[in-house]
Design a protein around this motif. Structure first.
Motif, PDB file in Angstrom:
ATOM      1  N   SER A 196       1.562  83.896  25.794  1.00 47.97           N
ATOM      2  CA  SER A 196       0.573  84.534  26.670  1.00 47.97           C
ATOM      3  C   SER A 196       0.104  83.613  27.788  1.00 47.97           C
ATOM      4  CB  SER A 196      -0.631  85.010  25.853  1.00 47.97           C
ATOM      5  OG  SER A 196      -1.237  83.917  25.185  1.00 47.97           O
ATOM      6  N   LEU A 197       0.338  82.291  27.657  1.00 61.19           N
ATOM      7  CA  LEU A 197      -0.066  81.364  28.703  1.00 61.19           C
ATOM      8  C   LEU A 197       0.800  81.485  29.950  1.00 61.19           C
ATOM      9  CD1 LEU A 197      -0.830  78.147  26.630  1.00 61.19           C
ATOM     10  CD2 LEU A 197      -2.454  79.718  27.659  1.00 61.19           C
ATOM     11  N   LEU A 198       1.952  82.152  29.830  1.00 59.55           N
ATOM     12  CA  LEU A 198       2.787  82.378  31.010  1.00 59.55           C
ATOM     13  C   LEU A 198       2.192  83.442  31.924  1.00 59.55           C
ATOM     14  CD1 LEU A 198       6.363  82.382  29.413  1.00 59.55           C
ATOM     15  CD2 LEU A 198       5.027  80.459  30.258  1.00 59.55           C
ATOM     16  N   ILE A 199       1.256  84.211  31.411  1.00 59.29           N
ATOM     17  CA  ILE A 199       0.666  85.327  32.149  1.00 59.29           C
ATOM     18  C   ILE A 199      -0.782  84.981  32.487  1.00 59.29           C
ATOM     19  CG2 ILE A 199       0.381  87.835  32.204  1.00 59.29           C
ATOM     20  CD1 ILE A 199       3.245  86.910  31.586  1.00 59.29           C
ATOM     21  N   THR A 200      -1.174  85.290  33.697  1.00 65.72           N
ATOM     22  CA  THR A 200      -2.557  85.075  34.121  1.00 65.72           C
ATOM     23  C   THR A 200      -3.317  86.397  34.088  1.00 65.72           C
ATOM     24  OG1 THR A 200      -1.837  83.294  35.592  1.00 65.72           O
ATOM     25  CG2 THR A 200      -4.040  84.189  35.946  1.00 65.72           C
ATOM     26  N   THR A 201      -4.488  86.386  33.504  1.00 66.14           N
ATOM     27  CA  THR A 201      -5.342  87.577  33.504  1.00 66.14           C
ATOM     28  C   THR A 201      -6.458  87.381  34.527  1.00 66.14           C
ATOM     29  OG1 THR A 201      -6.691  86.636  31.724  1.00 66.14           O
ATOM     30  CG2 THR A 201      -4.870  88.088  31.093  1.00 66.14           C
ATOM     31  N   ARG A 202      -6.714  88.436  35.300  1.00 66.39           N
ATOM     32  CA  ARG A 202      -7.737  88.398  36.329  1.00 66.39           C
ATOM     33  C   ARG A 202      -8.582  89.664  36.260  1.00 66.39           C
ATOM     34  NH1 ARG A 202      -6.013  84.236  39.547  1.00 66.39           N
ATOM     35  NH2 ARG A 202      -3.767  83.909  39.769  1.00 66.39           N
ATOM     36  N   TRP A 203      -9.793  89.543  36.742  1.00 66.10           N
ATOM     37  CA  TRP A 203     -10.660  90.708  36.845  1.00 66.10           C
ATOM     38  C   TRP A 203     -10.335  91.449  38.140  1.00 66.10           C
ATOM     39  CZ3 TRP A 203     -13.546  92.806  33.162  1.00 66.10           C
ATOM     40  CH2 TRP A 203     -13.902  92.015  32.069  1.00 66.10           C
ATOM     41  N   LYS A 204     -10.053  92.737  37.996  1.00 61.69           N
ATOM     42  CA  LYS A 204      -9.802  93.614  39.148  1.00 61.69           C
ATOM     43  C   LYS A 204     -10.836  94.729  39.088  1.00 61.69           C
ATOM     44  CE  LYS A 204      -6.033  95.995  41.511  1.00 61.69           C
ATOM     45  NZ  LYS A 204      -4.601  96.418  41.413  1.00 61.69           N
ATOM     46  N   GLY A 205     -11.923  94.509  39.800  1.00 60.97           N
ATOM     47  CA  GLY A 205     -13.047  95.416  39.649  1.00 60.97           C
ATOM     48  C   GLY A 205     -13.716  95.167  38.314  1.00 60.97           C
ATOM     49  N   LYS A 206     -13.764  96.219  37.504  1.00 58.79           N
ATOM     50  CA  LYS A 206     -14.337  96.103  36.170  1.00 58.79           C
ATOM     51  C   LYS A 206     -13.277  96.064  35.078  1.00 58.79           C
ATOM     52  CE  LYS A 206     -18.690  98.396  37.350  1.00 58.79           C
ATOM     53  NZ  LYS A 206     -19.634  99.502  36.985  1.00 58.79           N
ATOM     54  N   GLU A 207     -12.022  95.965  35.457  1.00 55.24           N
ATOM     55  CA  GLU A 207     -10.918  95.962  34.498  1.00 55.24           C
ATOM     56  C   GLU A 207     -10.130  94.665  34.606  1.00 55.24           C
ATOM     57  OE1 GLU A 207      -8.519  99.385  35.057  1.00 55.24           O
ATOM     58  OE2 GLU A 207     -10.048 100.804  34.348  1.00 55.24           O
ATOM     59  N   PHE A 230       8.476  87.921  27.922  1.00 62.99           N
ATOM     60  CA  PHE A 230       8.152  89.297  27.556  1.00 62.99           C
ATOM     61  C   PHE A 230       7.194  89.348  26.364  1.00 62.99           C
ATOM     62  CE2 PHE A 230      11.842  90.270  30.187  1.00 62.99           C
ATOM     63  CZ  PHE A 230      11.381  91.391  30.853  1.00 62.99           C
ATOM     64  N   ARG A 231       7.311  88.400  25.455  1.00 61.60           N
ATOM     65  CA  ARG A 231       6.321  88.335  24.388  1.00 61.60           C
ATOM     66  C   ARG A 231       4.929  88.064  24.965  1.00 61.60           C
ATOM     67  NH1 ARG A 231      10.104  84.654  21.923  1.00 61.60           N
ATOM     68  NH2 ARG A 231      11.502  85.746  20.488  1.00 61.60           N
ATOM     69  N   GLY A 232       4.881  87.143  25.922  1.00 61.68           N
ATOM     70  CA  GLY A 232       3.606  86.848  26.558  1.00 61.68           C
ATOM     71  C   GLY A 232       3.061  88.038  27.326  1.00 61.68           C
ATOM     72  N   LEU A 233       3.949  88.788  27.972  1.00 62.73           N
ATOM     73  CA  LEU A 233       3.516  89.973  28.714  1.00 62.73           C
ATOM     74  C   LEU A 233       2.908  91.011  27.778  1.00 62.73           C
ATOM     75  CD1 LEU A 233       3.391  91.665  31.298  1.00 62.73           C
ATOM     76  CD2 LEU A 233       5.761  92.366  30.859  1.00 62.73           C
ATOM     77  N   LEU A 234       3.567  91.255  26.661  1.00 64.65           N
ATOM     78  CA  LEU A 234       3.053  92.243  25.710  1.00 64.65           C
ATOM     79  C   LEU A 234       1.746  91.771  25.085  1.00 64.65           C
ATOM     80  CD1 LEU A 234       6.340  93.336  23.892  1.00 64.65           C
ATOM     81  CD2 LEU A 234       5.301  94.256  25.965  1.00 64.65           C
ATOM     82  N   SER A 235       1.675  90.478  24.770  1.00 65.11           N
ATOM     83  CA  SER A 235       0.462  89.949  24.158  1.00 65.11           C
ATOM     84  C   SER A 235      -0.713  90.001  25.131  1.00 65.11           C
ATOM     85  CB  SER A 235       0.703  88.519  23.689  1.00 65.11           C
ATOM     86  OG  SER A 235      -0.473  87.945  23.166  1.00 65.11           O
ATOM     87  N   ALA A 236      -0.491  89.607  26.376  1.00 61.41           N
ATOM     88  CA  ALA A 236      -1.573  89.600  27.365  1.00 61.41           C
ATOM     89  C   ALA A 236      -2.012  91.003  27.729  1.00 61.41           C
ATOM     90  CB  ALA A 236      -1.121  88.844  28.619  1.00 61.41           C
TER      91      ALA A 236
END
Length: 412
Positions: free
Chosen positions: A292-303, A338-344
């Motif tokens: 999951s560290l390969l993927i960055t999560t960001r706030w887009k509005g309230k999601e 792809f594991r990271g994508l699904l996990s994130a």
């Protein structure tokens, strides 16, 4: 204690002593033993006593920094009581008799050396400071099967060195000034440097069959500490306010790409091979970290939205130069992504839509990743099939999306 200086006044004898110091520093068999610790303590104590009347500049020029740094490494490693006591007390004498008796008395001698005023003054000099990177390179060379410490003792030592000593230590003293992200960068860089040295050295599988892959990659427990630290950095980034700079930057790929750029242009064959080796080692580091560290999560509005631009750039500028057939990434890194994508995606309000958005972006920004997934699609555990199963499990309305995942990949 009075000591005659006749022996040390001879230039030939002093040069022989320097040669002995050089040989001792290269002798790795005893570097983690109590006998080595005891000898170094006695040698430095004798040196400081012998030349106590000499100037501080003479001591700096005569005592080799590598010898003192190894002493700073081995003493806290073997003697728990010394950890964190370097600033306490102020002694001028050395208990020589303690060095020749029981282990308890010997440890008392080590305590006295650590509190000796001349020795403490030497440790304040930059040339004698054992930096975090130097400590890591030494510790990476100690394999658990050959270590005098037990697993629990080694873990306790690692936690003290990482979190109590080097993390809070100021940068000019070889520490990280409380910056956990900087500490992670130093660990990653040290692991990569250690692996580079190991693979470029004479310690090959053909020349030394006993030198296993785990020996070449260094202590596996340091890799475990790295996983903990990187996860903590990622949690800090996600806890940061959405508009802050800490919530936007992904230090891992920026640090890895910086190392590749530091090698220079790949115009010559030698530079090209060094870059390829560096990228292979960086891929191993990524595979040791949670996907999951390969993927960055960001706030887009309230999601929460997903962002893979850093990984796409890493593939397009680096991994494409080491992939097979000119366009296929290895199965390991492909499946890891792809594991990271699904996990994130599970952190998002609408996981299926986010995965679909990333796949669309991937087709435009990093088609090599989809090509690699398509080539591996024949495997029952291929990234494409796992992705389709995941989307089907989310909701019935995702059926149109998941039905198109594998066919689209096979058409690339």
């Amino acid at each position: 204690m009075t000591c005659s200086c006749d022996f040390w006044s001879e230039p030939s004898a002093f040069s022989k002593c320097l040669v002995f110091q050089k040989e001792l520093r290269s002798y790795k068999v005893i570097n983690t033993s109590f006998s080595f610790c005891r000898f170094c303590t006695a040698a430095v104590s004798y040196f400081l006593c012998k030349f106590s009347s000499f100037s501080h500049e003479f001591l700096l020029a005569s005592l080799h920094p590598g010898f003192v740094k190894k002493l700073q490494y081995i003493v806290p490693r073997l003697i728990v009581e010394v950890r964190g006591t370097g600033c306490g007390g102020d002694m001028t004498e050395f208990p020589w008799k303690s060095l020749f008796h029981s282990a308890a008395c010997y440890q008392e001698a080590v305590h006295c050396l650590w509190q000796q005023s001349h020795f403490k003054r030497l440790l304040q000099e930059k040339m004698f400071q054992l930096t975090f990177r130097e400590w890591l390179l030494m510790e990476l060379g100690v394999h658990p099967d050959e270590d005098i410490l037990s697993a629990s003792e080694r873990q306790e030592f690692h936690y003290w060195a990482l979190y109590q000593h080097y993390l809070p230590a100021p940068a000019d003293a070889g520490g990280c000034a409380g910056d956990l992200q900087e500490a992670c960068a130093v660990v990653i860089g040290s692991v990569l440097d250690f692996c580079q040295r190991s693979e470029l050295s004479n310690c090959s599988h053909l020349e030394k069959p006993k030198c296993s892959v785990s020996h070449l990659r260094g202590s596996p427990e340091i890799h475990g500490r790295l996983q903990e630290m990187v996860l903590e950095v990622e949690l800090e980034r996600r806890r940061a306010p959405p508009d802050s700079q800490a919530a936007k930057k992904h230090f891992l790929f920026r640090m890895l790409q910086g190392r590749v750029k530091a090698l220079g242009p790949d115009s010559a064959e030698g530079e090209r091979l060094l870059q390829q080796q560096e990228l292979i080692l960086q891929t191993r580091i990524l595979l040791c970290l949670p996907p999951s560290l390969l993927i960055t999560t960001r706030w887009k509005g309230k999601e929460i939205a997903l962002d893979c631009e850093d990984f796409f750039c890493f593939v397009n500028t680096g991994l494409k130069n080491i992939c097979s057939r000119g366009y296929v990434l290895s199965y390991d890194i492909t499946a890891h992504f792809f594991r990271g994508l699904l996990s994130a995606s599970l952190e998002c309000n609408r996981p299926a839509q986010e995965v679909t958005s990333i796949l669309s972006s991937c087709q435009a920004r990093c088609p090599m990743l989809l090509c690699s997934a398509a080539v591996r699609a024949l495997s029952p555990w291929s990234p494409a099939l796992l992705l389709g199963r995941f989307l089907r499990s989310l909701a019935p309305q995702c059926s149109a999306t998941c039905d198109n995942v594998t066919p689209d990949l096979k058409c690339l």
